[in-house]
Design an enzyme around this catalytic site. Sequence first.
Site, PDB file in Angstrom:
ATOM      1  N   GLY A 154       0.815  -1.204   0.000  1.00 49.02           N
ATOM      2  CA  GLY A 154       0.000   0.000   0.000  1.00 49.02           C
ATOM      3  C   GLY A 154       0.848   1.253   0.000  1.00 49.02           C
ATOM      4  CB  CYS A 155       0.122   4.661  -1.232  1.00 48.85           C
ATOM      5  SG  CYS A 155      -1.536   4.898  -0.556  1.00 48.85           S
ATOM      6  CE1 TYR A 156      -1.390   8.110   4.441  1.00 45.59           C
ATOM      7  CE2 TYR A 156      -3.269   6.657   4.084  1.00 45.59           C
ATOM      8  CZ  TYR A 156      -2.759   7.928   4.281  1.00 45.59           C
ATOM      9  OH  TYR A 156      -3.594   9.015   4.319  1.00 45.59           O
ATOM     10  CB  CYS A 157       2.600   0.032   3.573  1.00 43.88           C
ATOM     11  SG  CYS A 157       0.966  -0.366   4.201  1.00 43.88           S
ATOM     12  CB  ALA A 159       5.211   6.923   2.400  1.00 49.58           C
TER      13      ALA A 159
END
Length: 353
Positions: A154-157, A159
């Site tokens: 995932g994108c949050y993960c 970053a």
Amino acid sequence: MTDSERIAVGIVGASGYGGVQLVRLLVDHPKVEIVYVGGDSSAGKSFSDLYPHLGHKFNLTIEKIDLDVIADRCEVVFLGLPNGLACDMAPALIAKGCKVLDLSADYRFENLDTYTSWYKKERTDQEVAATAVYGLPELYRETIQNASLVGCPGCYCTASLLAIAPLLKQGLIIPESLIIDAKSGTSGGGRQAKVNMLLAEADSSLSAYSVAGAHRHTPEIEQVCSDLAGHEMRVQFTPHLIPMVRGILSTVYATLRDPGLVREDLITIFNAFYRSSPFVKVLANGIYPQTKWAVGTNLCYLGVAVDSRTDRVIVMSAIDNLIKGQSGQAVQCLNLLMGWEETLGLPELAFYP
């Protein structure tokens, strides 16, 4: 494979933001030819009906999802579907000889009970899921190279984990002190209409959501942090919606084990950790990342600071949530799967300003 040969790839779920980013990247990729785009609600339409601005470069007709047709045409398949659908398709595609890169959460978890508890989907593909590799190249490059099934993060993960990884892997922080404060643009919510994503709702406002461990990326972050630390971890993660289209800025706080470490020490450690990671850029002393620098690229910019008053390290991470946080990372994994240069076909310069 000669330079003139291209592998045949398909995209299932090409109509969303992740799908259109994949099309943009793969159309320009020198070793790839898109031979199939599939979807249910958009089947029968040309891709330019959905995205007219791409019609001069790419205009395949979107086809109904048929696994036999996909496997017959494609060597590699990207699954850009809502959570809970890829796990019904990937086993058949792999059995037919395809390599699969899944952009949903279906193949990110080692423990399917964790997946089921968060995503409310009972699984029957345990044997296939056990072969899946977590698709964060900077941490799992070697295993990705030998995989047939990749669960892209995932994108949050992405970053957050790129900011955290050197700290945990080197044992530099007290794990229980780890806090992640992350802010995402509205494209992270997808293309479907949602009230909170309306301009009138999101503009000129900043809001937290899924607070106190309620966000679905929390167990994903904890899984990788536990792997890095060598023991089970819990992480405090709070996401926010910010009124911009693209980008994530994740700010990580943790207490240092050795309060004598200074910023220059940590920058040296981060540079060494990512010395073989072409898409991670550790910024010089006193420079902190901005999301605009990463937009349109597959880069992650990291800025590091130390607060000597509190003995905490602060790491800031900026990515484009749709590229490094999604489609670009999937193409990066494709390059590794095929034994190509990791940076092939991926942008490294932002449009600026």
